[in-house]
Design a protein around this motif. Structure first.
Motif, PDB file in Angstrom:
ATOM      1  N   PHE A 385       0.826  -1.203   0.000  1.00 11.50           N
ATOM      2  CA  PHE A 385       0.000   0.000   0.000  1.00 11.50           C
ATOM      3  C   PHE A 385       0.865   1.259   0.000  1.00 11.50           C
ATOM      4  O   PHE A 385       0.628   2.192  -0.780  1.00 11.50           O
ATOM      5  N   LEU A 386       1.866   1.279   0.881  1.00  8.24           N
ATOM      6  CA  LEU A 386       2.745   2.449   0.986  1.00  8.24           C
ATOM      7  C   LEU A 386       3.535   2.649  -0.307  1.00  8.24           C
ATOM      8  O   LEU A 386       3.664   3.777  -0.808  1.00  8.24           O
ATOM      9  N   TYR A 387       4.040   1.555  -0.863  1.00  7.43           N
ATOM     10  CA  TYR A 387       4.821   1.627  -2.099  1.00  7.43           C
ATOM     11  C   TYR A 387       3.977   2.194  -3.245  1.00  7.43           C
ATOM     12  O   TYR A 387       4.428   3.058  -3.997  1.00  7.43           O
ATOM     13  N   SER A 388       2.740   1.706  -3.359  1.00  4.38           N
ATOM     14  CA  SER A 388       1.848   2.189  -4.414  1.00  4.38           C
ATOM     15  C   SER A 388       1.486   3.656  -4.203  1.00  4.38           C
ATOM     16  O   SER A 388       1.418   4.437  -5.161  1.00  4.38           O
ATOM     17  N   LEU A 389       1.260   4.027  -2.943  1.00  6.50           N
ATOM     18  CA  LEU A 389       0.892   5.407  -2.629  1.00  6.50           C
ATOM     19  C   LEU A 389       2.017   6.371  -3.004  1.00  6.50           C
ATOM     20  O   LEU A 389       1.790   7.390  -3.673  1.00  6.50           O
ATOM     21  N   ILE A 390       3.241   6.044  -2.585  1.00  4.15           N
ATOM     22  CA  ILE A 390       4.373   6.937  -2.849  1.00  4.15           C
ATOM     23  C   ILE A 390       4.655   7.042  -4.339  1.00  4.15           C
ATOM     24  O   ILE A 390       5.081   8.091  -4.835  1.00  4.15           O
ATOM     25  N   ASN A 391       4.389   5.970  -5.088  1.00  2.46           N
ATOM     26  CA  ASN A 391       4.648   5.975  -6.521  1.00  2.46           C
ATOM     27  C   ASN A 391       3.482   6.506  -7.347  1.00  2.46           C
ATOM     28  O   ASN A 391       3.571   6.543  -8.580  1.00  2.46           O
ATOM     29  N   SER A 392       2.387   6.888  -6.691  1.00  2.11           N
ATOM     30  CA  SER A 392       1.286   7.489  -7.431  1.00  2.11           C
ATOM     31  C   SER A 392       1.735   8.830  -7.999  1.00  2.11           C
ATOM     32  O   SER A 392       2.558   9.529  -7.400  1.00  2.11           O
ATOM     33  N   ASP A 393       1.218   9.182  -9.145  1.00  2.00           N
ATOM     34  CA  ASP A 393       1.692  10.383  -9.839  1.00  2.00           C
ATOM     35  C   ASP A 393       1.524  11.639  -8.993  1.00  2.00           C
ATOM     36  O   ASP A 393       2.414  12.503  -8.958  1.00  2.00           O
ATOM     37  N   LEU A 394       0.417  11.742  -8.265  1.00  6.69           N
ATOM     38  CA  LEU A 394       0.171  12.924  -7.443  1.00  6.69           C
ATOM     39  C   LEU A 394       1.214  13.056  -6.337  1.00  6.69           C
ATOM     40  O   LEU A 394       1.794  14.134  -6.137  1.00  6.69           O
ATOM     41  N   VAL A 395       1.452  11.964  -5.607  1.00  8.30           N
ATOM     42  CA  VAL A 395       2.408  12.007  -4.497  1.00  8.30           C
ATOM     43  C   VAL A 395       3.816  12.284  -5.023  1.00  8.30           C
ATOM     44  O   VAL A 395       4.573  13.076  -4.436  1.00  8.30           O
ATOM     45  N   VAL A 396       4.184  11.653  -6.138  1.00  9.19           N
ATOM     46  CA  VAL A 396       5.502  11.890  -6.735  1.00  9.19           C
ATOM     47  C   VAL A 396       5.695  13.369  -7.034  1.00  9.19           C
ATOM     48  O   VAL A 396       6.717  13.979  -6.686  1.00  9.19           O
ATOM     49  N   ARG A 397       4.693  13.969  -7.666  1.00  6.76           N
ATOM     50  CA  ARG A 397       4.846  15.376  -8.049  1.00  6.76           C
ATOM     51  C   ARG A 397       4.820  16.310  -6.831  1.00  6.76           C
ATOM     52  O   ARG A 397       5.467  17.359  -6.840  1.00  6.76           O
ATOM     53  N   VAL A 398       4.088  15.926  -5.791  1.00  6.90           N
ATOM     54  CA  VAL A 398       4.099  16.727  -4.557  1.00  6.90           C
ATOM     55  C   VAL A 398       5.495  16.697  -3.934  1.00  6.90           C
ATOM     56  O   VAL A 398       6.028  17.744  -3.518  1.00  6.90           O
ATOM     57  N   ILE A 399       6.092  15.514  -3.864  1.00 12.78           N
ATOM     58  CA  ILE A 399       7.446  15.397  -3.309  1.00 12.78           C
ATOM     59  C   ILE A 399       8.442  16.168  -4.179  1.00 12.78           C
ATOM     60  O   ILE A 399       9.330  16.865  -3.665  1.00 12.78           O
ATOM     61  N   CYS A 400       8.285  16.055  -5.493  1.00 10.77           N
ATOM     62  CA  CYS A 400       9.144  16.813  -6.411  1.00 10.77           C
ATOM     63  C   CYS A 400       9.015  18.312  -6.170  1.00 10.77           C
ATOM     64  O   CYS A 400      10.015  19.050  -6.157  1.00 10.77           O
ATOM     65  N   LEU A 401       7.790  18.772  -5.968  1.00  9.51           N
ATOM     66  CA  LEU A 401       7.549  20.189  -5.713  1.00  9.51           C
ATOM     67  C   LEU A 401       8.201  20.626  -4.409  1.00  9.51           C
ATOM     68  O   LEU A 401       8.835  21.692  -4.344  1.00  9.51           O
ATOM     69  N   ILE A 402       8.056  19.818  -3.375  1.00 10.14           N
ATOM     70  CA  ILE A 402       8.664  20.141  -2.075  1.00 10.14           C
ATOM     71  C   ILE A 402      10.179  20.256  -2.207  1.00 10.14           C
ATOM     72  O   ILE A 402      10.798  21.220  -1.731  1.00 10.14           O
ATOM     73  N   ASN A 403      10.798  19.263  -2.849  1.00 13.40           N
ATOM     74  CA  ASN A 403      12.252  19.301  -3.030  1.00 13.40           C
ATOM     75  C   ASN A 403      12.696  20.527  -3.819  1.00 13.40           C
ATOM     76  O   ASN A 403      13.702  21.172  -3.492  1.00 13.40           O
ATOM     77  N   THR A 404      11.946  20.867  -4.853  1.00  9.53           N
ATOM     78  CA  THR A 404      12.293  22.020  -5.678  1.00  9.53           C
ATOM     79  C   THR A 404      12.168  23.323  -4.893  1.00  9.53           C
ATOM     80  O   THR A 404      13.060  24.187  -4.941  1.00  9.53           O
ATOM     81  N   LEU A 405      11.074  23.457  -4.141  1.00 11.22           N
ATOM     82  CA  LEU A 405      10.860  24.682  -3.369  1.00 11.22           C
ATOM     83  C   LEU A 405      11.892  24.841  -2.255  1.00 11.22           C
ATOM     84  O   LEU A 405      12.393  25.943  -2.022  1.00 11.22           O
ATOM     85  N   VAL A 406      12.200  23.750  -1.571  1.00 10.39           N
ATOM     86  CA  VAL A 406      13.210  23.822  -0.500  1.00 10.39           C
ATOM     87  C   VAL A 406      14.572  24.170  -1.088  1.00 10.39           C
ATOM     88  O   VAL A 406      15.329  24.975  -0.514  1.00 10.39           O
ATOM     89  N   THR A 407      14.889  23.588  -2.221  1.00  9.44           N
ATOM     90  CA  THR A 407      16.163  23.900  -2.875  1.00  9.44           C
ATOM     91  C   THR A 407      16.242  25.380  -3.220  1.00  9.44           C
ATOM     92  O   THR A 407      17.246  26.054  -2.927  1.00  9.44           O
ATOM     93  N   LEU A 408      15.198  25.922  -3.834  1.00  6.19           N
ATOM     94  CA  LEU A 408      15.187  27.343  -4.187  1.00  6.19           C
ATOM     95  C   LEU A 408      15.261  28.225  -2.941  1.00  6.19           C
ATOM     96  O   LEU A 408      15.953  29.257  -2.940  1.00  6.19           O
ATOM     97  N   LYS A 409      14.559  27.822  -1.899  1.00  6.61           N
ATOM     98  CA  LYS A 409      14.590  28.590  -0.651  1.00  6.61           C
ATOM     99  C   LYS A 409      16.009  28.672  -0.100  1.00  6.61           C
ATOM    100  O   LYS A 409      16.478  29.746   0.310  1.00  6.61           O
ATOM    101  N   LEU A 410      16.716  27.550  -0.090  1.00  8.87           N
ATOM    102  CA  LEU A 410      18.066  27.525   0.461  1.00  8.87           C
ATOM    103  C   LEU A 410      19.067  28.224  -0.458  1.00  8.87           C
ATOM    104  O   LEU A 410      20.046  28.803   0.015  1.00  8.87           O
TER     105      LEU A 410
END
Length: 424
Positions: A385-410
């Motif tokens: 369940f967890l593996y499928s959830l994390i690999n869902s397109d929505l969750v992937v893009r949310v994590i990608c967005l978080i990483n991108t925003l934190v990178t820009l912030k720093l």
């Protein structure tokens, strides 16, 4: 009660705890990458090194895309494996009570698990280094139980701790103007795996600020060339200068990598745009520039900005921040990034947290997204369940967005001068 326990903790006890947590994780499992490197060590033992990168046929096991010190490392582990194999085999044959199932396990998996032992040792040495750097038992305790570190070394077997240990030591000695250890440790790092070759321009700033003299510069250059010559000579298959062979091999067979994808499972800026499905990075952006070249230009532009900031605000804190931001910028904005490549930012970021608590939230966020990214790639332990959830397109893009925003912030973060590391 907790305060009393904390007061009784010494560095030695913390290191023992850290070692124990890794040793109980060590025999659990290993990633398929370790199997590839097992074959590289086996082939180095059976066919030696001459022509190893050039004409040796690795069949379906994947050609080596890591530098020469990595092959020496795997060869050495193979020798240790064979040494103990002969002892265990003798005991198995001559002592009836000797557990034959252990012999079967050692024959099939022993070499692979031995590959992870130096990675665990590197973990312990990083904890020791960070404690000496900060004099903080809290920092040492965090790293003793730090999931990204344990998962990468004791479980996955990726070797990231080895790469980062040598690179961090190199930065430390560069700051202290001790250039032979600087060169030696940095060569160890990039010739084991060139992940932190991206830190090279930071050394240039340190050397300029140290006002390095011509004699030290020439001695360091001679040391680098001599070291490379002797490291590469056994691999050189033809009658050309080993340094020429080294440059060609690095540029053609190692640095480009084996996965020319927009993202090789990294949840970054490119994952935000295109998801994690395989996509070659040769396509044109605005019918003008390939995605690969655009990523290099974008990374280079941010890098120039970060180097300029470091030069203007040169201090231990800004040096640590630059290590963090350069690592994150490469992970976030370059193509061909793997899921583990945010790891180099985490240890310097933790050190920053000791001197400025405002960084703690970024450390927690990036530690969490790093773990999710690695789990999404491998899925160990198996939780469907967890593996499928994390690999869902929505969750992937949310994590990608978080990483991108934190990178820009720093990248655009301007820390107050405040307390500074003393790098003694």
């Amino acid at each position: 009660m907790l305060k009393n326990i904390y007061k009784k903790l010494t560095l030695s006890k913390i290191l023992i705890i850290a070692l124990f947590t890794r040793l109980i994780s060590w025999p659990w499992i290993y990633n398929g990458d370790v199997t590839w490197t097992y074959w590289w060590g086996k082939f180095a033992t059976e066919f030696t090194w001459r022509g190893y990168y050039d004409w040796l046929n690795f069949g379906g096991h994947g050609r080596p895309d890591l530098p020469m010190l990595n092959i020496y490392y795997l060869w050495t582990v193979r020798q240790i494996y064979l040494f103990f194999y002969n002892i265990f085999w003798y005991l198995n044959v001559h002592i009836p009570l000797f557990p034959s199932k252990f012999m079967q396990w050692y024959f099939i998996d022993g070499n692979q698990y031995l590959i992870k032992i130096p990675m665990i040792i590197a973990d312990i040495l990083i904890i020791y280094f960070c404690y000496k750097f900060t004099k903080s038992k809290i920092i040492a305790l965090v790293l003793a139980f730090y999931p990204p570190m344990i998962y990468n070394s004791a479980v996955w077997g990726s070797g990231d701790s080895i790469v980062n240990l040598f690179a961090l030591l190199s930065i430390y000695y560069a700051w202290k103007a001790k250039y032979i250890p600087t060169v030696l440790f940095y060569l160890f790092s990039v010739l084991y795996k060139p992940t932190l070759l991206i830190w090279a321009p930071i050394f240039l700033v340190i050397l300029i600020k140290n006002k390095i003299n011509l004699k030290s510069l020439l001695l360091s250059l001679i040391f680098i060339l001599t070291f490379l010559y002797f490291i590469c000579q056994p691999f050189n298959p033809i009658e050309i200068n080993p340094l020429v062979w080294f440059l060609r091999t690095m540029l053609v067979k190692i640095l480009p990598g084996v996965m020319d994808q927009v993202t090789a499972n990294a949840m970054n800026f490119w994952g935000l745009l295109y998801g994690l499905k395989p996509k070659l990075d040769y396509f044109l952006i605005l019918n003008f520039i390939s995605a690969r070249n655009f990523s290099l230009v974008l990374f280079g532009a941010f890098y120039l900005y970060l180097i300029k900031k470091l030069f203007k605000n040169y201090s231990p804190k800004y040096l640590l921040l630059t290590l963090v931001t350069v690592s994150l910028t490469a992970f976030t904005f370059m193509t061909r990034m793997h899921e583990r490549y945010s790891y180099p930012a985490l240890i310097p970021l933790l050190l920053l947290c000791h001197y400025d608590h405002r960084y703690i939230k970024y450390f927690i966020i990036l530690s969490f997204t790093h773990l999710l990214n690695v789990y999404a790639s491998w899925g160990i332990p198996t939780i469907p369940f967890l593996y499928s959830l994390i690999n869902s397109d929505l969750v992937v893009r949310v994590i990608c967005l978080i990483n991108t925003l934190v990178t820009l912030k720093l990248i655009f973060y301007n820390p107050s001068k405040g307390s500074q590391p003393k790098l003694v």
